[in-house]
Design an enzyme around this catalytic site. Structure first.
Site, PDB file in Angstrom:
ATOM      1  N   GLU A 136       3.336  -5.411  12.282  1.00 31.88           N
ATOM      2  CA  GLU A 136       2.425  -4.269  12.064  1.00 31.88           C
ATOM      3  C   GLU A 136       1.332  -4.772  11.146  1.00 31.88           C
ATOM      4  O   GLU A 136       1.574  -5.023   9.966  1.00 31.88           O
ATOM      5  CB  GLU A 136       3.179  -3.104  11.404  1.00 31.88           C
ATOM      6  CG  GLU A 136       4.347  -2.567  12.205  1.00 31.88           C
ATOM      7  CD  GLU A 136       3.903  -1.831  13.454  1.00 31.88           C
ATOM      8  OE1 GLU A 136       2.728  -1.436  13.545  1.00 31.88           O
ATOM      9  OE2 GLU A 136       4.728  -1.667  14.361  1.00 31.88           O
ATOM     10  N   GLY A 188       1.938  -6.036   7.216  1.00 31.22           N
ATOM     11  CA  GLY A 188       1.029  -6.644   6.245  1.00 31.22           C
ATOM     12  C   GLY A 188      -0.264  -7.057   6.935  1.00 31.22           C
ATOM     13  O   GLY A 188      -0.637  -6.509   7.971  1.00 31.22           O
ATOM     14  N   GLU A 231       7.158   0.415  16.010  1.00 26.51           N
ATOM     15  CA  GLU A 231       8.219   0.968  15.173  1.00 26.51           C
ATOM     16  C   GLU A 231       8.385   2.429  15.550  1.00 26.51           C
ATOM     17  O   GLU A 231       7.655   2.968  16.367  1.00 26.51           O
ATOM     18  CB  GLU A 231       7.840   0.823  13.692  1.00 26.51           C
ATOM     19  CG  GLU A 231       7.727  -0.625  13.260  1.00 26.51           C
ATOM     20  CD  GLU A 231       7.511  -0.799  11.762  1.00 26.51           C
ATOM     21  OE1 GLU A 231       6.654  -0.101  11.186  1.00 26.51           O
ATOM     22  OE2 GLU A 231       8.208  -1.635  11.163  1.00 26.51           O
ATOM     23  N   THR A 242      -1.430 -13.068   7.670  1.00 24.87           N
ATOM     24  CA  THR A 242      -0.024 -13.362   7.351  1.00 24.87           C
ATOM     25  C   THR A 242       0.826 -13.211   8.608  1.00 24.87           C
ATOM     26  O   THR A 242       1.728 -14.017   8.864  1.00 24.87           O
ATOM     27  CB  THR A 242       0.505 -12.413   6.243  1.00 24.87           C
ATOM     28  OG1 THR A 242      -0.468 -12.313   5.215  1.00 24.87           O
ATOM     29  CG2 THR A 242       1.807 -12.904   5.664  1.00 24.87           C
ATOM     30  N   ASN A 282       0.815  -1.229   0.000  1.00 21.55           N
ATOM     31  CA  ASN A 282       0.000   0.000   0.000  1.00 21.55           C
ATOM     32  C   ASN A 282       0.844   1.274   0.000  1.00 21.55           C
ATOM     33  O   ASN A 282       0.495   2.259  -0.645  1.00 21.55           O
ATOM     34  CB  ASN A 282      -1.019  -0.015   1.141  1.00 21.55           C
ATOM     35  CG  ASN A 282      -0.385  -0.033   2.493  1.00 21.55           C
ATOM     36  OD1 ASN A 282       0.661  -0.658   2.690  1.00 21.55           O
ATOM     37  ND2 ASN A 282      -0.966   0.654   3.440  1.00 21.55           N
TER      38      ASN A 282
END
Ligand code: NAD
Length: 481
Positions: A248, A226, A461, A230, A150
């Site tokens: 994330e 993602g 992060e 996943t 994205n």
């Protein structure tokens, strides 16, 4: 047709399989380049290169690491136009967005961590006269970095920059749906003189390359952005190997609008927080809750302004929305709009694919869509759609707004609109999310912790948190007598 190459041990190379995957331009719906269909063999070679480079890179002074990273940042800035156009062609987003958000932020990521590492310090804990502790922070080794489609270069560099700043070597995988700017970055890294093996970029599918990175016994750390599914798969594979993990993941972010907000400012920003990047930003506010006394006023104005947003050629400065990233993603979004209808929702605007003329007639365009009349706990309001689709819902009390806001499995970002300071603090304190924006959206200070709670992820992060993650603390305790 252009063939993208892997970047391994400082060189641009073909995949071991010598086979390639089609790469689509989503605005025209056609293949325009080829992506290496790499597999575990390429990951093995890349990991070996990273392991071999690690003693040199981890012993390179912070100043030297910083210098080469600043050079990469400069080269990204110098190539702003080229990279922005490439990002737009690969992803479908407006060039104007790539030029003002994606690419400048990629340069900023390198710049931020090139300088951040110079200020990174560790703690000392004194036990008065008996002992003193100090904490050493050393790079972990080879870091695996896996990123989504994205915000391709933006999120890819958000991982790579702190990893290499901290002295790690990296095996990275961009999304196979948007690999182009990662490839261009590899060319810039060569030009900047990044030593070979410090960064290795292996292109290809998640179930091949991503899975091989995740399972590799010599990659002790995985930084992943993602989807939640996943992320769960990566955690399942990595947990028994005791890898360090930063995940994330998805979001379904609430946007809570109180009657006492600055209405005009709120409308302007809510258009962005709903539809920027075709709604494909993990931070977009897709569930809009509006205090009942201004619900009708909001609805009318928001629908009126949304209808003005032009969906079109991503290269045109007038286009506010470009194409969504792929045919299958477009179909997924449209299926959620159908689901909303089945769940009793009313489509106030949009709700359909947009068929453009000429070269864009096969592109994946969707009209910005606003839906009302749904319950907060229906599937449309609980599952991530990740497209230009928002729901609006009235609420009467703060407790009701919070019930709706906190009802999903996700907890990434949120927005609160009120001019009442006390209320803003009260609501911010009670929202289950890693990020709360008050009277704004996507205002980013790279020093702040970034990440989500619940199914939106694990870890943070940003700032020194990322440098902490990419280093291993070791406490040394010295007895003083
Ligand atoms: P995705 O999970 O399908 O893919 C992300 C990356 O993982 C890709 O590079 C993919 O190839 C790889 N991958 C796929 N299967 C893998 C496996 N088994 N092992 C290892 N790697 C694998 O996600 P996407 O569709 O590319 O991106 C959209 C999702 O990302 C949305 O859910 C969105 O909310 C989320 N996202 C989150 C953030 C955040 O900061 N929290 C930011 C952006 C996007």
């Amino acid at each position: 047709m252009q063939k993208i190459k892997n970047y391994i041990n400082g060189e641009l190379v073909e995949p071991a399989s010598k086979t390639y995957i089609d790469n689509y331009n989503p605005a025209i719906g056609k293949v325009y380049s080829l992506i290496p269909d790499s597999d575990e063999k390429d990951v093995e070679i890349a990991t070996k290169a990273a392991i071999d480079a690690f003693p040199m890179w981890s012993n390179t002074s912070k100043d030297e690491r910083s210098k080469v990273m600043l050079k990469i940042s400069e080269l990204i800035e110098k190539n702003l136009d080229r990279l922005a156009i490439a990002e737009s062609i690969d992803n479908g987003k407006p060039v104007s967005l790539a030029k003002t958000v994606d690419i400048p932020r990629a340069a900023a990521n390198f710049h931020f961590y090139a300088t951040g590492i110079l200020h990174f310090a560790s703690e000392s804990h004194s036990m008065e006269n008996s002992a003193i502790n100090y904490t050493l922070r050393t790079p972990v080794g080879v870091a695996g970095c896996i990123s989504p489609w994205n915000l391709p270069l933006y999120l890819f560099t958000w991982k790579i920059a702190p990893a290499i700043a901290a002295g790690n070597c990296v095996v990275a995988k961009p999304s196979e749906i948007t690999p182009m700017t990662a490839y261009l970055l590899s060319e810039l890294c060569i030009e900047a003189g990044l030593p070979k093996g410090v960064l290795n970029i292996v292109h290809g599918y998640g179930h091949k390359v991503g899975a091989a990175i995740t399972a590799h016994p010599k990659i002790p750390l995985i930084s992943f952005t993602g989807g939640t599914k996943t992320g769960a798969e990566i955690a399942r594979v990595a947990a028994p190997m005791f890898k360090k993990l930063s995940l994330e993941l998805g979001g379904k972010n609430p946007n809570i609008i109180f009657a006492d907000c600055d209405f005009d400012k709120m409308i302007k920003t809510t258009l962005h927080s709903s539809f920027a990047n075709q709604g494909q930003i993990c931070l977009c506010g897709s569930r809009i809750m509006v205090e009942r006394s201004i619900y009708e006023k909001f609805k009318n104005k928001f629908v009126e302004e949304t209808k003005k947003l032009k969906v079109g050629n991503p290269a045109s400065p007038e286009s506010k929305l470009g194409a969504v990233v792929s045919k299958s993603h477009m179909e997924k979004i449209l299926s959620y709009i159908d689901l909303a209808r089945q769940e009793g929702g009313t489509i106030l605007c949009g709700g359909n694919q947009v068929k453009l003329e000429g070269e864009f007639s096969e592109g994946y365009f969707i009209a910005p869509t606003i839906i009302e009349g749904l319950t907060y706990d229906c599937r449309t309001n609980q599952e991530e759609i990740f497209g230009p689709v928002v729901t609006i819902m009235p609420f009467d009390t703060e407790a009701e707004a919070l019930l709706y806001a906190n009802s999903t499995q996700y907890g990434l970002a949120s927005v609160v609109w009120t001019e009442n300071l006390t209320k803003a603090h009260r609501i911010a304190n009670q929202i289950h999310a890693g990020i709360v924006w008050v009277n704004c959206w996507l205002v980013r200070d790279l020093r702040t912790p970034f990440g989500g709670v619940k199914s939106s992820g694990v870890g943070r992060e940003g700032g020194f948190e990322a440098l902490d993650f990419f280093t291993e603390p070791k406490n040394v305790c010295i007895k003083l007598n």
